[in-house]
Design a protein around this motif. Structure first.
Motif, PDB file in Angstrom:
ATOM      1  N   LEU A   9      -9.859  -1.348   3.002  1.00  0.00           N
ATOM      2  CA  LEU A   9      -9.378  -2.722   2.845  1.00  0.00           C
ATOM      3  C   LEU A   9      -7.856  -2.730   2.907  1.00  0.00           C
ATOM      4  CD1 LEU A   9     -11.676  -3.972  -0.045  1.00  0.00           C
ATOM      5  CD2 LEU A   9     -11.809  -4.585   2.358  1.00  0.00           C
ATOM      6  N   ARG A  10      -7.341  -3.768   3.535  1.00  0.00           N
ATOM      7  CA  ARG A  10      -5.892  -3.917   3.587  1.00  0.00           C
ATOM      8  C   ARG A  10      -5.407  -4.616   2.334  1.00  0.00           C
ATOM      9  NH1 ARG A  10      -5.800  -6.141   9.681  1.00  0.00           N
ATOM     10  NH2 ARG A  10      -3.610  -6.670   9.300  1.00  0.00           N
ATOM     11  N   ASP A  12      -4.313  -7.443   1.728  1.00  0.00           N
ATOM     12  CA  ASP A  12      -4.747  -8.805   1.465  1.00  0.00           C
ATOM     13  C   ASP A  12      -6.271  -8.926   1.533  1.00  0.00           C
ATOM     14  OD1 ASP A  12      -5.098  -8.454   4.114  1.00  0.00           O
ATOM     15  OD2 ASP A  12      -3.775 -10.065   4.780  1.00  0.00           O
ATOM     16  N   GLY A  13      -6.977  -7.811   1.576  1.00  0.00           N
ATOM     17  CA  GLY A  13      -8.436  -7.869   1.514  1.00  0.00           C
ATOM     18  C   GLY A  13      -9.111  -7.865   2.873  1.00  0.00           C
ATOM     19  N   ARG A  14      -8.310  -7.848   3.939  1.00  0.00           N
ATOM     20  CA  ARG A  14      -8.943  -7.790   5.251  1.00  0.00           C
ATOM     21  C   ARG A  14      -9.311  -6.359   5.588  1.00  0.00           C
ATOM     22  NH1 ARG A  14      -4.908  -9.850   9.395  1.00  0.00           N
ATOM     23  NH2 ARG A  14      -3.338  -9.382   7.833  1.00  0.00           N
ATOM     24  N   ARG A  15     -10.220  -6.201   6.545  1.00  0.00           N
ATOM     25  CA  ARG A  15     -10.453  -4.871   7.092  1.00  0.00           C
ATOM     26  C   ARG A  15      -9.513  -4.702   8.285  1.00  0.00           C
ATOM     27  NH1 ARG A  15     -14.576  -2.744   4.228  1.00  0.00           N
ATOM     28  NH2 ARG A  15     -16.113  -4.202   3.423  1.00  0.00           N
TER      29      ARG A  15
END
Ligand SMILES: [Zn+2]
Lengths: 292, 935
Positions: A9-10, A12-15
Motif C-alpha cells: 500500500l502507498r 495514501d492507501g492506493r496500490r
C-alpha cells in the motif's frame, strides 16, 4: 523513506498501479468558449478556451494555420503556504510551453488559418501531477469549445520509488526525488505527444514505467469520453428531450464501439456537431472525422 | 472510498501550514486468517488453528519487543496504526517488528487497519492523536471479533489502564502483558517483561513498594513543547549525544546551531541521556565552563579507571581530546573556551539491548523470589542498569543481555529487563560471542535460501564460461598470488609480462564474485547486510558462504578460476600507458605467502620465471610507491598484533607485532593502483551512483594532541597539507630507531577513518582520499570479504556494457543507506577484531606476568598512559593509588608534557621509555583485568 509498504500500500492507501480519484466537469466558466475543471485527487485545475477568434496581434498571425497560445498559472492559494507566485517565472513558462505544444499536436490547426486559440489553465489546488491535470483539463475545454482535434490528448504520470513503478504520483511521492515520467498520448492512434522525465532510469525500467503511464492515460481517456458523452446526452436531452438512450455504451470499454455510436449520434444532431466544431469541419470541406 | 486527512504542520521556517492529504479506504484488505471464509487467504499468515489472536498496542510493542520475539508469543495481528507509531518513536524496534512480520516461521500478520473501510476512524473533535489511535486499535479489535466470529478469541494486549477499561466496556477482551504472560504459565517469560513505568496498569493491585518520598537525583526533563520553543529561540541546542568511550562521565553534543561541540560533564548534567540519544542541551554560564572535574561526578561510588586496551588505529578509536589539564594548576583558565552544557530533554532515545554482567551481590534471603540486581554493561558508555530477576543465582556468573525500559528522575540508574544469557563470564567462547553481539555482527550460519543460491559442488570452469564472449581466456598468463600465510580466501592475483618494446603488461586479477552473487538473490541480500567478513583472532565470520570464499571464488593455485581483470601497459618507470578491464578465466601457477615471495626475491640464485616477474613487479611497485609518497601520500603506521594460536585449545601461545615486508607493500601498491583505475572508470560512466571511498582531511583540532606532544619533544610538524605532514613525518627522526614509527602511530590515530559514499551525494572536491593523496579511490580488490567491492564490480561490469546496472543504483537514497550500512559494518568489524585481540591478550597474560619496555604517550595528573610496542597495547600506569585523586604529590607540566614529583626528584615526560610489569589481576571474582605497574 518507505513509499510502498510491504503490504503493498502507498502512503495514501492506493496500490502501486492505482490512480487517484479523477473527476471532471465541463463548462465551469460560462463566458469562455469552452471550459472544464479537472481533478486528480487533490490536484484541481481549471481550463478555459477562447477561440478560434481573430488574431489580436496581427504580426503573430499565421497564414496557413491557427495560432495556439497557452497561459499557465498557479493560484496563490493552490499550495498550503500561500506564496505569491510571480507570473511568468521559469517553471510556469516551461509548463505553458509544454501544454501548448501538446495541445497544438492534436488541434487541427491547419483548418483554422489566420485565427487564434487561447488556452488558459490555472491550478486551483496542487497535489502532484499538475502538468497532467492541466493537459487533461485543456483537452476537455477544447472539446467543450468545439475546436477540431485529431484525438483527445490525455496525460498521466508514473514514477519509480522503492524499486516499484507507481502510477499517478501525489505531492509526497513526487517530492521523493525519484524519477517522474509524464506522458501525454493520443489514445486512439497510440501516439505519444508528450514525454518528460528529469531523472535517469535504466532502459527496461523506464519502459515499464512509461507503459504504466500510458495505461493511466488510456484510463483517463476512457473517463473523459464518458464525461463528454454524458455532457452530450444532457445537451441532447435539453434539446430534444429524448435522453432515454441507454447508458450501456458508456460502460463499453472498446473505444471503437464507443466512437461508432458517437458518430452515429453526431450525424443526426446537427447542433451538437456545431458545439463540437463539426460544422467547421464540413464548411471547410474536410471529410468528417471523429474528434475522438 | 475517499477520506481527506488534514493536519496542521509547521514548516522549517516556522510557519504554520495546513496540510491536506488524500486517504483512500479500501475493501480489499484481508484479515490474514487462513480459516476465514470471506477473505482471500493467499497472503494469510496466522496459523490455521488459531484459537486466540492477539492484538497489541503501540506501547506493548515498544516496551516488550523482547517478549514478542520469544517463540511463546504467536498469532499476533500488528495493526498499521501501531506500526506507524512504532516507526515514529523507535526505528530500531520498528525494524525488529518488521523482521518478525516477515519471518515465515512466526505468525505475525500486518493488518492495514488505517486503509480498511470498516476500521478507519476519523479523529473526533477535541480528541488527542493518542486517544484516536487507541480508539482505532479498539475498533480494529472489535472488527476482528465480529469478522472471525465467536470461535476465535481476540485479545487486546494493552498496559494502558484507560484503554483497557474502554475496551472491556466495548466488549473486547483485554489483558495486560503481565496477566497474559502469567496465563501462559511459563515463569521464565516473566523476566523478559519490561519494567513498567509507574503510571501503567502493571502496578495495579500490587502494592507500591517504593518509599513515597524519594530523593530527586536528576532534574525533570522539559516538556516537548518547551524544548521546541527553546530550540527555536536558540536557548537550547539539539544534537546527538556521544559519550566518551574512555570516560563515561564526559559526553559531547555536536550542535549545528552553535557550530561547535558542547561538552557535558558528569551524569547529573547528562541527565539520563544515553550515548546516541538526540538531546536538547542548555549552555551553562561561561564561568562554569572550566569547572569540569569539580562538578563532574555525582557521588558515583567508584569512578571506573582507564582499562588496558589496544592501541587505537584511528581517531575514531582513540579517546576524545579535551584539555587534559586537571584544573589544579595556575593555567586552568587558558582553555576554558569550549562551551559546556547540560541536557534538558531527550528528543529521541537510542535505547537498545546491552551485553554485560550483573554486579556481584550476595544472594538475597529466600531464593526463588524476585531479586533486584545491577547490570554492568561491557560498553563503559552505558550506565549501570537495574533489573528484576527470578533467577539471580543462575545469572551472577553469566554474561547476559539486558534491555533498557525507563529512567525516571528519582532513580540513579535506569531500569531494564533481562533478555537472554550468553554464557559464563571469562569463558573464551562466551566472551567472543559478547564481542560479536556488542558489535552487532551476525555470526549465524547461512540460511538454506542463501545456500540454495550457490552453484553445485564440485564446481569448475565450464565450457560455456570459456566460450562466453565477455570473458577473455587468460589461462596462458603466468598469474600468481601473494597473501598472508594460510590465507584461504584468495581474492587477488597478479601477473607481469615483459613486452617486446621494453614495457610491462601488468594485470591485477580479482575473484569474479558477482558471477555467483546475483543482485536481489537471498545470497546478495545476506551479503549486503553483513557488509564485510569479520576477522577475529581465532575465527573468521564470512560475508559469503564457505564454498564460495574458500573454493569457487578463491584464486587458488593450479585451478582455473573466473576473474575480473585490470590490465595495464606500463613503462619501466611505472607510467601507465593504457588500461583495460575485462572478465577473464585465469589459472594461477602459485599461491605464495608474503614470506615466500620475499624470500624468492631476496635469493639471488633463483632465476625462475615467477621470481623474475616478482622482481619486475617489485621494481615497478617501488617507483609507484615513491611517486605516491612524493605526491603527498602518508605512510602511516599502525601497531598490528599477531597471535600464534594453539590449534587445539585455541589459546594464544605467542604474541608479537605484525611485520610488514616489501612483498606486502608490493601487492598493496598494485591493489591501490587497481582501485584508483576502477574508481576513475566507474565515475566517468556513472557520475551520480558510483560507490567510492573517501578519507576526509583531519581538522586542526584533531591534530592538536599530536602537535602538542610533538612540541613537547621539540619537534615541529607542518600539518597544512598531507604533503607537508608526510615530509615533516619523514624528518621526525629521534635518537632511537623506534621514534619515527611512534610518531607515525600517534599521527595515524589523529585521522578519522576513510568512508564509503555514493558519488551523487557529495561534490567532486569532497571525493578525495587524504591518506593516499588520491583524487578518487574505491574498493575493487577484495570482493570475497567486502561487499563494497561487489557493488564496484557490478558498476564496472555495467560500465563495460557487460551487464545492466541493477535497479538499486537508480535509487539514490537506497544506495546511500547501503553505503552507510557498509561504513557501520566496517567500523563494527574493526571494533570486533580489536576487542578479540584484547580478549586474547588478556588470556595470554593470565598465565604469563611479564616485564617489558613501554613508551609514555600521554600525561595524567596521577600517572601516565603508556604504549607497549611489543604487544600493541596501551594502558594507564598509576603513580599514586587510584582512590587518592592526584594527592598533590605529583604535578603536571602542561607545556613540557611532564609529570613531576613536587620535590622535583622524579619526572616523567612524554615519549620517554619506562619499564613496566604486566599482570592479570582479579579485583573482583570473575572480573579479570590486565594491570600495568612501574618497575
Ligand atoms: Zn477475513
Amino acid at each position: 523513506m518507505e513509499y510502498v509498504s510491504p503490504e503493498g500500500l502507498r502512503l495514501d492507501g492506493r496500490r502501486p498501479l492505482e490512480m487517484r480519484q479523477i473527476k471532471a466537469e465541463i463548462g465551469a466558466v460560462s463566458k469562455a468558449d469552452g471550459s472544464a475543471v479537472f481533478e486528480m485527487g487533490n490536484t484541481k485545475v481549471i481550463a478555459a478556451v477562447y477561440g478560434p477568434r481573430e488574431v489580436q496581434n496581427r504580426s503573430q498571425q499565421l497564414s496557413d494555420q491557427a495560432l495556439v497560445r497557452c497561459e499557465y498559472s498557479m493560484a496563490n492559494f493552490s499550495t498550503g503556504d500561500r506564496m505569491r507566485k510571480p507570473k511568468g517565472d521559469r517553471r510556469s513558462t516551461e509548463i505553458s510551453l509544454v501544454i501548448r505544444q501538446t495541445m497544438e499536436a492534436c488541434i487541427l490547426t491547419h483548418l483554422m488559418p489566420r485565427s487564434q486559440i487561447d488556452i488558459f489553465v490555472q491550478v486551483l489546488q496542487a497535489d502532484g501531477g499538475t502538468r497532467s491535470a492541466c493537459i487533461n483539463a485543456a483537452t476537455l475545454a477544447l472539446a467543450d469549445a468545439g475546436i477540431p482535434m485529431r484525438d483527445l490528448v490525455t496525460s498521466c504520470s508514473a514514477g519509480y520509488l522503492n524499486s516499484t513503478p507507481l502510477l499517478d504520483l501525489n505531492y509526497v511521492e513526487d517530492s521523493a526525488g525519484g524519477p517522474d515520467v509524464t506522458v501525454g498520448i493520443l489514445p486512439k492512434s497510440d501516439k505519444v505527444t508528450l514525454l518528460q522525465m528529469d531523472a535517469k532510469l535504466p532502459m527496461d525500467t523506464f519502459e515499464n514505467v512509461m507503459q504504466l503511464a500510458i495505461e493511466g492515460c488510456k484510463a483517463i481517456a476512457n473517463y473523459i469520453r464518458e464525461v463528454l458523452l454524458e455532457n452530450t446526452k444532457q445537451l441532447e436531452g435539453a434539446g430534444s428531450s429524448s435522453g432515454s438512450t441507454s447508458t450501456a455504451y458508456v460502460k463499453s470499454s472498446a473505444p471503437g464501439a464507443l466512437d461508432a455510436e458517437l458518430m452515429h449520434k453526431f450525424a443526426f444532431r446537427g447542433w451538437i456537431m456545431c458545439l463540437f466544431g463539426m460544422i467547421k469541419f464540413q464548411t471547410l470541406g474536410i471529410p468528417c472525422l471523429s474528434i475522438f | 472510498m475517499l477520506q481527506n486527512k488534514s493536519f496542521v504542520r509547521k514548516t522549517r521556517q516556522g510557519k504554520v501550514v495546513k496540510v491536506v492529504r488524500e486517504h483512500y479506504l479500501r475493501d480489499d484488505i484481508y484479515c490474514g486468517a487462513p480459516f476465514c471464509k470471506v477473505c482471500d487467504s493467499s497472503a494469510a499468515r496466522l496459523s490455521s488453528t488459531a484459537s486466540t489472536i492477539l492484538i497489541v498496542d503501540t506501547n506493548v510493542v515498544l516496551n516488550q519487543i523482547d517478549l514478542l520475539e520469544n517463540e511463546a508469543i504467536d498469532d499476533v495481528v500488528i495493526l498499521s496504526v501501531v506500526l506507524d507509531e512504532v516507526k515514529n518513536k523507535n526505528l530500531g524496534v520498528y525494524n525488529r517488528l518488521r523482521a518478525l512480520c516477515s519471518n515465515s516461521v512466526r505468525k505475525f500478520f500486518v493488518f492495514s487497519n488505517e486503509y480498511h473501510k470498516d476500521t478507519y476512524v476519523k479523529a473526533m473533535v477535541g480528541e488527542s492523536p493518542n486517544d484516536r489511535n487507541d480508539r482505532a486499535i479498539r475498533v480494529a479489535a472489535q472488527w476482528y471479533q465480529t469478522h472471525l466470529g465467536d470461535a476465535t478469541k481476540i485479545v487486546l494486549i494493552t498496559n494502558d489502564r484507560d484503554n483497557k477499561r474502554k475496551a472491556t466496556e466495548e466488549g473486547i477482551s483485554a489483558e495486560t502483558v503481565e496477566s497474559y504472560v502469567k496465563s501462559l504459565g511459563q515463569p521464565g517469560l516473566l523476566d523478559l517483561l519490561a519494567q513498567a513505568p509507574s503510571e501503567d496498569v502493571a502496578k495495579e493491585g500490587v502494592e507500591d513498594m517504593r518509599p513515597s518520598k524519594k530523593k530527586i537525583i536528576y532534574s525533570e526533563h522539559k516538556p516537548m513543547s518547551e524544548i521546541t520553543a527553546g530550540l527555536h529561540r536558540g536557548i537550547f541546542h539539539q544534537g546527538k549525544l556521544r559519550v566518551n568511550r574512555y570516560n563515561p562521565f564526559e559526553a559531547y553534543v555536536g550542535s549545528e546551531s552553535i557550530g561547535d561541540e558542547i561538552i557535558i560533564y558528569g551524569r547529573a548534567n547528562m541527565n539520563r541521556a544515553f550515548d546516541g540519544d538526540v538531546v536538547a542541551v542548555e549552555l551553562l554560564p561561561q564561568e562554569q565552563w572550566h569547572e569540569e572535574k569539580s562538578l563532574s561526578i555525582v557521588d558515583e561510588e567508584d569512578e571506573e579507571e582507564d582499562g588496558i586496551h589496544l592501541v587505537p588505529s584511528s581517531a575514531d578509536d582513540a579517546p576524545r581530546v579535551t584539555n587534559q589539564i586537571q584544573g589544579s594548576l595556575g593555567n586552568a583558565n587558558s582553555e576554558s573556551s569550549r562551551p559546556s552544557g547540560r541536557v534538558v530533554g531527550v528528543i529521541k532515545r537510542n535505547w537498545h539491548s546491552y551485553c554485560g554482567s550483573l554486579e556481584p551481590m550476595p544472594m538475597p534471603a529466600g531464593t526463588g523470589g524476585v531479586a533486584h540486581a545491577l547490570f554492568v554493561s561491557k560498553d563503559r558508555r552505558i550506565p549501570k542498569i537495574r533489573i528484576q530477576t527470578r533467577q539471580l543465582g543462575n545469572l551472577l556468573d553469566k554474561r547476559i543481555i539486558v534491555a533498557v525500559d525507563s529512567w525516571d528522575c528519582l532513580s540513579r540508574y535506569p531500569s531494564g529487563h533481562y533478555v537472554r544469557t550468553v554464557g559464563e563470564i571469562g569463558d573464551r567462547d562466551t566472551e567472543s560471542e559478547v564481542v560479536l553481539i556488542e558489535n552487532d555482527i551476525d555470526a549465524r550460519p547461512f540460511s538454506s535460501q542463501v545456500l540454495a543460491c550457490l552453484p553445485p559442488l564440485p564446481w569448475s570452469v565450464s565450457s560455456e564460461d570459456l566460450e562466453n564472449p565477455i570473458r577473455q581466456d587468460l589461462r596462458h598468463l603466468r598469474v600468481f598470488s601473494v597473501d598472508p600465510p594460510g590465507c584461504k580466501d584468495i581474492d587477488d592475483a597478479l601477473h607481469c609480462t615483459a613486452l617486446p618494446n621494453g614495457n610491462f603488461e601488468v594485470g591485477v586479477h580479482i575473484a569474479d564474485v558477482t558471477n555467483f552473487v546475483h543482485p536481489g538473490s537471498p545470497l546478495d541480500d545476506e551479503a549486503t547486510q553483513r557488509g564485510t567478513s569479520v576477522y577475529l583472532v581465532e575465527r573468521r565470520i564470512d560475508m559469503l558462504p564457505k564454498p564460495l570464499t574458500e573454493d569457487i571464488c578463491s584464486l587458488r593455485a593450479d585451478v582455473e578460476r573466473l576473474a575480473f581483470s585490470v590490465i595495464w601497459e606500463m613503462t619501466p618507470e611505472a607510467e601507465i600507458i593504457s588500461s583495460s578491464y575485462t572478465k577473464s578465466v585465469i589459472k594461477s601457477c602459485a599461491a605464495l605467502s608474503y614470506v615466500e615471495a620475499q624470500a624468492r626475491m631476496d635469493d639471488s640464485r633463483l632465476m625462475d620465471p615467477v621470481t623474475a616477474d616478482l622482481r619486475n613487479m617489485n621494481a615497478l611497485a617501488k617507483v609507484m610507491r615513491q611517486r605516491r609518497i612524493d605526491r603527498g601520500a602518508l605512510t602511516l603506521a599502525s601497531a598490528e598484533v599477531k597471535f600464534q594460536i594453539d590449534t587445539e585449545t585455541h589459546d594464544p601461545l605467542d604474541i608479537g607485532m605484525y611485520q610488514i615486508r616489501e612483498a606486502n607493500q608490493m601487492v598493496e601498491e598494485f591493489m591501490l593502483a587497481a582501485n584508483i583505475s576502477v574508481a576513475e572508470k566507474i565515475l566517468t560512466h556513472f557520475p551520480l551512483c558510483s560507490l567510492l571511498r573517501r578519507h576526509p582531511s583531519p581538522t586542526k583540532e584533531m591534530l592538536e594532541p599530536l602537535l602538542r606532544m610533538a612540541a613537547a619533544v621539540g619537534l615541529n610538524l607542518d600539518v597544512s597539507t598531507s604533503k607537508a605532514l608526510a615530509d615533516s613525518l619523514d624528518h621526525a627522526v629521534g635518537d632511537d630507531p623506534y621514534f619515527n614509527k611512534l610518531i607515525r602511530i600517534l599521527a595515524t590515530r589523529c585521522m578519522t577513518q576513510a568512508v564509503y559514499f555514493c558519488s551523487g551525494d557529495l561534490t567532486p572536491p569532497e571525493f578525495s582520499h587524504y591518506g593516499l593523496s588520491a583524487r578518487l579511490y574505491t574498493h575493487f580488490t577484495s570482493p570475497i570479504r567486502r561487499y563494497a567491492d561487489v557493488i564496484v564490480h557490478r558498476l564496472l561490469a555495467a560500465a563495460l556494457g557487460i551487464y545492466k546496472l541493477p535497479g538499486v543504483f537508480q535509487d539514490r537514497p537506497q544506495l546511500t543507506s547501503i553505503a552507510d550500512n557498509l561504513n557501520y559494518r566496517h567500523r563494527n568489524a574493526q571494533m570486533a577484531s580489536r576487542a578479540s585481540v584484547e580478549l586474547h591478550t588478556l588470556i595470554y597474560f593470565r598465565k604469563r606476568p611479564t616485564d617489558t619496555e613501554a613508551r609514555i604517550v600521554k600525561i595524567r595528573s596521577n600517572g601516565f598512559i603508556v604504549f607497549v610496542p611489543k604487544f600493541g597495547i596501551e594502558g594507564p600506569v598509576y603513580l599514586t593509588p587510584r582512590n587518592d585523586k592526584g594527592g598533590g604529590e605529583w604535578l603536571v607540566d602542561e607545556q613540557q608534557q611532564k609529570v613531576k614529583k613536587t620535590d622535583g626528584s622524579v619526572s616523567y615526560g612524554v615519549l620517554q621509555t619506562v619499564r613496566i610489569h604486566m599482570e592479570v589481576v582479579e579485583p573482583q571474582p570473575n572480573r579479570p583485568k590486565l594491570q600495568l605497574t612501574l618497575i
